[in-house]
Write an enzyme that holds these catalytic residues in place. Structure first.
Site, PDB file in Angstrom:
ATOM      1  N   SER A  27      -4.911   2.622 -31.330  1.00  0.00           N
ATOM      2  CA  SER A  27      -3.570   2.084 -31.557  1.00  0.00           C
ATOM      3  C   SER A  27      -3.622   1.236 -32.814  1.00  0.00           C
ATOM      4  CB  SER A  27      -3.162   1.205 -30.363  1.00  0.00           C
ATOM      5  OG  SER A  27      -2.128   0.319 -30.750  1.00  0.00           O
ATOM      6  N   SER A  28      -2.520   1.241 -33.552  1.00  0.00           N
ATOM      7  CA  SER A  28      -2.461   0.424 -34.772  1.00  0.00           C
ATOM      8  C   SER A  28      -2.625  -1.061 -34.446  1.00  0.00           C
ATOM      9  CB  SER A  28      -1.129   0.632 -35.473  1.00  0.00           C
ATOM     10  OG  SER A  28      -0.838   1.984 -35.544  1.00  0.00           O
ATOM     11  N   ARG A  29      -2.348  -1.422 -33.192  1.00  0.00           N
ATOM     12  CA  ARG A  29      -2.419  -2.836 -32.810  1.00  0.00           C
ATOM     13  C   ARG A  29      -3.825  -3.320 -32.503  1.00  0.00           C
ATOM     14  NH1 ARG A  29       2.839  -3.813 -29.054  1.00  0.00           N
ATOM     15  NH2 ARG A  29       4.333  -3.024 -30.541  1.00  0.00           N
ATOM     16  N   LEU A  70      -2.590   4.443 -40.112  1.00  0.00           N
ATOM     17  CA  LEU A  70      -3.045   5.658 -39.412  1.00  0.00           C
ATOM     18  C   LEU A  70      -4.455   5.512 -38.844  1.00  0.00           C
ATOM     19  CD1 LEU A  70      -1.649   8.298 -41.944  1.00  0.00           C
ATOM     20  CD2 LEU A  70      -0.562   7.386 -39.873  1.00  0.00           C
ATOM     21  N   HIS A  71      -4.650   6.120 -37.687  1.00  0.00           N
ATOM     22  CA  HIS A  71      -5.963   6.065 -37.019  1.00  0.00           C
ATOM     23  C   HIS A  71      -6.282   7.449 -36.450  1.00  0.00           C
ATOM     24  CE1 HIS A  71      -3.516   5.935 -33.445  1.00  0.00           C
ATOM     25  NE2 HIS A  71      -2.932   4.813 -33.845  1.00  0.00           N
ATOM     26  N   GLU A  72      -7.400   7.503 -35.704  1.00  0.00           N
ATOM     27  CA  GLU A  72      -7.870   8.794 -35.159  1.00  0.00           C
ATOM     28  C   GLU A  72      -6.815   9.515 -34.323  1.00  0.00           C
ATOM     29  OE1 GLU A  72     -10.802  10.234 -35.771  1.00  0.00           O
ATOM     30  OE2 GLU A  72     -11.393   8.558 -37.035  1.00  0.00           O
ATOM     31  N   GLY A  73      -5.994   8.729 -33.624  1.00  0.00           N
ATOM     32  CA  GLY A  73      -4.940   9.348 -32.805  1.00  0.00           C
ATOM     33  C   GLY A  73      -3.986  10.143 -33.684  1.00  0.00           C
ATOM     34  N   HIS A  74      -3.599   9.550 -34.820  1.00  0.00           N
ATOM     35  CA  HIS A  74      -2.700  10.260 -35.743  1.00  0.00           C
ATOM     36  C   HIS A  74      -3.401  11.488 -36.337  1.00  0.00           C
ATOM     37  CE1 HIS A  74      -0.954   6.045 -36.194  1.00  0.00           C
ATOM     38  NE2 HIS A  74       0.075   6.752 -35.776  1.00  0.00           N
ATOM     39  N   GLY A 112       2.004  11.606 -29.758  1.00  0.00           N
ATOM     40  CA  GLY A 112       0.860  11.164 -28.950  1.00  0.00           C
ATOM     41  C   GLY A 112       1.299  10.695 -27.574  1.00  0.00           C
TER      42      GLY A 112
END
Ligand code: PAF
Length: 283
Positions: free
Chosen positions: A186-188, A34-38, A148
């Site tokens: 992005s997780s990538r 998980l990141h800021e987007g999530h 998203g």
């Protein structure tokens, strides 16, 4: 209240059944990492719903290679902490056998929105996405689903599937969240070196350039796309896969660019496939 983690769908069902029938349940489907987007999706869900559920499930059906699937980061305890910080009510991290008790007999065929772009370059990807998302929607029973817009095509494909199979669920597309340098979360991104990240920044730059040209009066789609291609031709380390402008809320290729159409870009940097997009907006 602490976030409750369920790994068993039976337990989740008991929790879901205990809610008031009129409760609005918000759902954020994820594959973890998980990141800021999530977090942005969770916060929006929190504002609009009575209870928020996040799923964490790395879906083998949507990967194009076993190696990519194996490499995908699995960070459940960290992710649960992130959800706790965002005051998410429930995290569900189900097993495949729980989600698909009869195995996956047949994948759900995605709509025509899946035909081009990611669908063309990643055969079977969207069938994997629609199949897992359909299974999650049936088990989670959300009222609203927060997705998203960085994955613009995925939003179109899930929206089309839900309209047929889960018409009671509202799909809420949410704006892309960007890091301080402009790269979409992005997780990538974690796989990029410092240099790779520098190169990846050509993607948001190209998107901004197209938006600027459009604002300056260039409305012919071929011309706008050509300009973006030229930008990528002039740089090393970024392998452009496509740049394309699609009509508002659809995957139809535009010929004349209008406000609210979306510019899509996919590029490979250091072997990592990155996608991003921007909506054309008057400034
Ligand atoms: O966007 C993702 O993380 C995945 O494609 C999704 C929607 C959770 C389905 O596995």
């Amino acid at each position: 209240m602490m976030t409750t983690l369920f790994t068993d769908l039976g337990q989740y069902k008991r929790w879901r059944d205990s809610l008031d029938g009129s409760a609005i349940v918000g759902f954020v489907p994820t594959m973890g990492a998980l990141h800021e987007g999530h977090i942005n999706l969770m916060q929006r869900a929190k504002r609009e719903c009575d209870a928020v559920v996040v799923s964490i499930y790395v879906n083998d059906l949507q990967f194009n290679s076993q190696q990519d699937f194996d490499k995908y980061p699995r960070t459940l305890s960290l992710d649960t902490e992130v959800c706790n910080g965002a005051k998410v009510d429930v995290v569900i991290a189900p097993n495949k056998s729980d989600l698909f008790p009869h195995n996956v007999e047949k994948l759900i065929e995605p709509s025509a929105s899946a035909l081009d772009y990611e669908g063309r370059d990643r055969p079977g990807h969207f069938a994997g996405v629609t199949t897992i998302v359909d299974a999650l929607f049936s088990s989670i029973r959300p009222s609203k689903v927060f997705l998203g817009l960085k994955d613009y095509q995925q939003v179109c494909v899930i929206r089309d599937m839900a309209a047929i199979k889960h018409p009671e669920i509202s799909i809420i597309p949410c704006n892309t969240v960007r890091d301080h340098d402009g790269l979409a979360f992005s997780s990538r991104n974690r796989f990029l070196t410092k240099n790779g990240r520098e190169n990846a920044l050509h993607i948001p730059r190209a998107l901004n350039q197209v938006n600027q040209l459009w604002n300056d009066g260039m409305h012919d789609v071929s011309e706008l796309e050509r300009n973006a291609v030229q930008l990528f031709n002039a740089v090393d380390g970024v392998d452009l896969q496509y740049v394309s402008i699609v009509e508002q809320d659809s995957m139809r290729h535009a010929t004349v660019a209008r406000e609210h159409d979306t510019v899509l870009i996919a590029a490979i940097v250091e072997g990592i496939r990155l996608i991003d997009n921007v909506q054309l907006l008057s400034v």
